[in-house]
Scaffold this active site. Structure first.
Site, PDB file in Angstrom:
ATOM      1  N   GLU A  78       0.842  -1.209   0.000  1.00  0.00           N
ATOM      2  CA  GLU A  78       0.000   0.000   0.000  1.00  0.00           C
ATOM      3  C   GLU A  78       0.868   1.246   0.000  1.00  0.00           C
ATOM      4  O   GLU A  78       2.093   1.164   0.146  1.00  0.00           O
ATOM      5  CB  GLU A  78      -0.940  -0.012   1.212  1.00  0.00           C
ATOM      6  CG  GLU A  78      -0.213  -0.028   2.531  1.00  0.00           C
ATOM      7  CD  GLU A  78      -1.058  -0.595   3.674  1.00  0.00           C
ATOM      8  OE1 GLU A  78      -1.848  -1.531   3.440  1.00  0.00           O
ATOM      9  OE2 GLU A  78      -0.908  -0.102   4.808  1.00  0.00           O
ATOM     10  N   LYS A 135      11.199   3.185   0.064  1.00  0.00           N
ATOM     11  CA  LYS A 135      11.101   4.616  -0.243  1.00  0.00           C
ATOM     12  C   LYS A 135      11.117   4.954  -1.736  1.00  0.00           C
ATOM     13  O   LYS A 135      11.516   4.153  -2.566  1.00  0.00           O
ATOM     14  CB  LYS A 135      12.272   5.355   0.424  1.00  0.00           C
ATOM     15  CG  LYS A 135      12.248   5.263   1.933  1.00  0.00           C
ATOM     16  CD  LYS A 135      11.226   6.182   2.538  1.00  0.00           C
ATOM     17  CE  LYS A 135      11.949   7.308   3.252  1.00  0.00           C
ATOM     18  NZ  LYS A 135      11.013   8.186   3.934  1.00  0.00           N
TER      19      LYS A 135
HETATM   20  S1  IVH Z   1       2.246   0.755   9.010  1.00  0.00           S
HETATM   21  C1  IVH Z   1       3.508  -1.399  12.798  1.00  0.00           C
HETATM   22  N1  IVH Z   1       1.320   1.742   6.762  1.00  0.00           N
HETATM   23  O1  IVH Z   1       4.977   5.670   8.161  1.00  0.00           O
HETATM   24  C2  IVH Z   1       3.455  -0.713  11.481  1.00  0.00           C
HETATM   25  N2  IVH Z   1       2.611   3.165   8.156  1.00  0.00           N
HETATM   26  O2  IVH Z   1       7.326   4.355  10.384  1.00  0.00           O
HETATM   27  C3  IVH Z   1       2.937   0.651  11.594  1.00  0.00           C
HETATM   28  N3  IVH Z   1       2.843   5.446   7.312  1.00  0.00           N
HETATM   29  O3  IVH Z   1       4.873   7.196  10.976  1.00  0.00           O
HETATM   30  C4  IVH Z   1       3.039   1.484  10.388  1.00  0.00           C
HETATM   31  N4  IVH Z   1       1.643   5.165   5.478  1.00  0.00           N
HETATM   32  O4  IVH Z   1       2.514   6.955  10.159  1.00  0.00           O
HETATM   33  C5  IVH Z   1       2.044   1.982   7.879  1.00  0.00           C
HETATM   34  N5  IVH Z   1       0.390   2.494   4.765  1.00  0.00           N
HETATM   35  C6  IVH Z   1       1.109   2.731   5.868  1.00  0.00           C
HETATM   36  C7  IVH Z   1       1.672   3.982   6.141  1.00  0.00           C
HETATM   37  C8  IVH Z   1       2.428   4.170   7.297  1.00  0.00           C
HETATM   38  C9  IVH Z   1       2.339   6.030   6.199  1.00  0.00           C
HETATM   39  C10 IVH Z   1       3.692   6.150   8.286  1.00  0.00           C
HETATM   40  C11 IVH Z   1       3.317   5.923   9.714  1.00  0.00           C
HETATM   41  C12 IVH Z   1       4.614   5.938  10.458  1.00  0.00           C
HETATM   42  C13 IVH Z   1       5.622   5.676   9.397  1.00  0.00           C
HETATM   43  C14 IVH Z   1       6.218   4.299   9.589  1.00  0.00           C
END
Ligand code: IVH
Length: 679
Positions: free
Chosen positions: A123, A323
């Protein structure tokens, strides 16, 4: 919830809340409002009155509680029951990043090479700030920032202003459901916000992420309201009383059925190949997305496998962020130049040490105007931050603090146009300096010619940058009508111009001589008159004569034309040199097709209908289809809603077709469109 014992007021309040929540969901999440705003406002006012008369009826999930609350003295800490973790970042932006993650997962799961591929969910990685939304029995009771992962801050009041976030979940909600996701600001909302700041001469914001993060921690919810924010759910925190679906993808589907916004650009992939494909596909789509993303997140799809993989200190082993190239970079500002636009606007442009940003190499970036540049305090030689995101032109958003090696004088706008030496002046009260040379200024003339010849204007094929540059610099074309005096011999004498190409241009000029009135008006480059206004004017006045002699009052009668636009059109045709240009064009036998006009009685079978085009039609180009629809009185819109009359779908129609189907909008092919046009 209503019971037989409820009073009529209780029942009415519950019914109003249900209706308002439903309409808010249609409006914000589905982007398909079912009622006009006024009807929503009416229901809202009725509920407010009811709650005022019966304060005991007020509930935390009432839509009236979205409205602006009191200013907070400070933010209250919130302990996260399930910590908000971060994820490992894979900075290798090539496919190697996905391969390394898959290899790690397979090793941790002790899979042999002969074992089947691991199933992943992929995603978007939204570039905003993490948020935890706590719902108890379906009601939003708390919203908290991530903070240090263990302790965040209570921002419930501010999150309530985000229309997309349901205050009450739909359907059978669990006893406790903590939804984790990202709060972000759309790029167009961000640009509009900065445009407003610029107009007010106030400080602009650096990027959507910082703006969203700043807004969410504001103590005054009234200020939060002015910063339109959005949300996407991507995970869970504490859950009680819910059988969590067995896969990540199914869990997201379930969150969507609860009424939470879940992004549609996601896939389930078998093994690493699908991850690489998705990463590449989204890289190509990145600029076209309405919001910033900084990568793709891969997650092992099965919850059971996620549990087996577990965590490595603060990060799950089952997820990774792969990234994309950054949309902001630091580089050196080499010099500040002045660019002259079509309307004479002088824009300071930064010449930069070339830098790879947002997927391309950038060596020029806009500084917008003198005042904004001064506020940012940038000078030649500075290390500066450059941002390039979406189709917005690259800009210098700030300076990296640090000593200047040598004294650099402050930048001043020139007193004269750097191209034609005419006086440069600032309009009273305005921000912009302009060259007063008009079409006498070669820079303005070049831009005016390019605009005139553009695909959406007179559509003169082959008349591009390089050719216009020569025609103006060599003094061959002095004004728009001068184009029509070009002959093959004159053109063929130019640099890199073969006889054949010269003939093509002469043919293209000939072909351009019968534009629609709307195109002709648009091509004149009247300030404030874009394509849509040009169409409105053509439809309203029908003939060029009527428009040219229209008074301000008459112009104001055109739908969507306000005082600024009316004044601009009136001023344009009050200038003898502009009238002369029009007359000379007509004398060169340019004949705008004087169109229908309001009093016209040609059949207009699509009057009052809105159509959406999607995919590739077998014989009609997009522009041709649009022209036919508009000639039949219809409007063409870019997005499907309940108000769409028809969706015309061709090959490779995408999400618009899907949306039409969900909303029950009639879908037709090209043959169906032709039948409509024939009435
Ligand atoms: S999963 C345990 N999915 O990226 C896993 N994070 O360090 C939790 N983020 O600040 C994160 N899009 O806010 C996940 N589709 C996505 C995301 C996402 C943005 C951000 C999240 C966090 C950072 C991950």
């Amino acid at each position: 919830m209503t019971a037989a014992s409820d009073t009529p007021a209780q029942q009415r309040a519950a019914a109003l809340r249900a209706q308002l929540n439903h309409h808010a969901h249609c409006y914000y999440v589905l982007d398909a409002p079912e009622v006009p705003d006024a009807e929503y406002d009416r229901l809202f006012a009725e509920l407010q009155a009811l709650e005022a008369a019966h304060p005991e009826l007020l509930t935390a999930d009432s839509p009236t509680q979205r409205v602006i609350g009191a200013v907070l003295p400070g933010l209250t800490p919130v302990q996260h029951v399930v910590p908000m973790l971060s994820i490992t970042t894979e900075t290798d932006t090539t496919e190697g990043g996905a391969i390394a993650f898959d290899a790690r997962v397979r090793r941790e799961l002790a899979l042999a090479e002969t074992d089947p591929p691991v199933e992943y969910a992929a995603e978007l990685k939204f570039d905003g700030l993490a948020m935890s939304l706590r719902y108890e029995h379906g009601v939003l009771v708390q919203a908290a920032t991530r903070g240090d992962g263990e302790t965040g801050e209570d921002v419930t009041q501010n999150v309530r202003t985000i229309g997309q976030i349901p205050l009450r979940l739909r359907g059978d909600a669990p006893a406790v459901l903590e939804v984790r996701g990202e709060v972000y600001m759309r790029r167009d909302d961000f640009e509009r916000l900065n445009e407003r700041q610029r107009e007010k001469g106030e400080k602009t914001f650096v990027n959507p992420r910082n703006t969203a993060a700043g807004a969410i921690r504001q103590l005054d919810p009234a200020l939060v309201r002015q910063r339109p924010l959005c949300f996407y759910a991507y995970g869970l925190g504490e859950v009680q009383g819910w059988d969590i679906p067995a896969t990540h993808a199914a869990m997201l589907d379930a969150l969507a059925t609860f009424g939470l916004p879940v992004n549609g650009d996601r896939v389930v992939a078998q093994g690493v190949r699908g991850l690489i494909d998705f990463h590449q596909a989204m890289a190509a789509k990145r600029d076209a997305l309405p919001f910033d993303i900084d990568g793709i997140v891969y997650k092992v799809n099965s919850r059971a496998l996620q549990q087996q993989l577990g965590f490595k200190t603060r990060e799950p082993r089952w997820a990774v962020a792969h990234k994309y190239p950054a949309q902001e970079q630091v580089t050196t500002l080499l010099a500040i130049d002045i660019q002259v636009g079509r309307t004479g606007k002088l824009t300071p442009v930064a010449r930069l040490e070339p830098v790879f940003v947002g997927g391309t190499t950038v060596s020029n970036a806009t500084l917008h105007n003198l005042f904004e540049m001064r506020r940012k305090g940038v000078r030649a030689g500075d290390r500066v931050i450059v941002r390039r995101a979406g189709d917005v032109i690259p800009e210098v958003v700030g300076r990296v603090p640090g000593e200047r090696a040598a004294y650099v004088p402050n930048f001043h706008m020139p007193r004269a146009c750097p191209v034609c030496d005419s006086a440069a002046a600032r309009e009273r009260g305005g921000m912009d300096y302009r060259c007063t040379g008009g079409v006498f200024c070669p820079a303005q003339r070049k831009q005016a010619l390019l605009h005139f010849a553009g695909r959406r204007a007179m559509d003169i094929e082959g008349l591009g940058d390089k050719l216009v540059e020569q025609l103006v610099d060599q003094g061959i074309v002095l004004s728009l009508p001068g184009l029509y005096k070009l002959g093959v011999a004159k053109l063929a004498a130019l640099d890199r111009m073969a006889e054949k190409s010269a003939q093509n241009i002469v043919d293209a000029l000939e072909k351009s001589k019968t534009p629609t009135l709307a195109r002709f008006l648009f091509s004149l480059g009247i300030r404030q008159v874009g394509e849509t206004t040009a169409k409105d004017l053509a439809r309203h006045f029908g003939t060029l004569d009527k428009l040219m002699s229209a008074s301000i009052e008459q112009l104001l009668e055109v739908p969507d034309v306000g005082p600024i636009v009316a004044a601009s059109i009136h001023t344009f045709f009050a200038q003898p040199h502009n009238v002369e240009v029009v007359e000379q064009l007509l004398a060169a036998s340019v004949q705008p097709k004087e169109s229908e006009g309001e009093g016209d009685d040609r059949p207009r079978p699509l009057l009052g209908k809105t159509l959406v085009l999607t995919g590739t039609l077998p014989t009609l180009s997009r522009d041709e289809a649009q022209a036919l629809i508009e000639a039949a009185g219809g409007k063409v819109s870019g997005s499907v809603s309940k108000k769409t009359s028809y969706v015309i779908a061709g090959e490779e129609a995408g999400s618009k077709l899907e949306k039409a189907r969900t909303l029950g909008v009639t879908v037709l092919d090209e043959a169906g469109l032709r039948a409509l046009l024939a009435g």
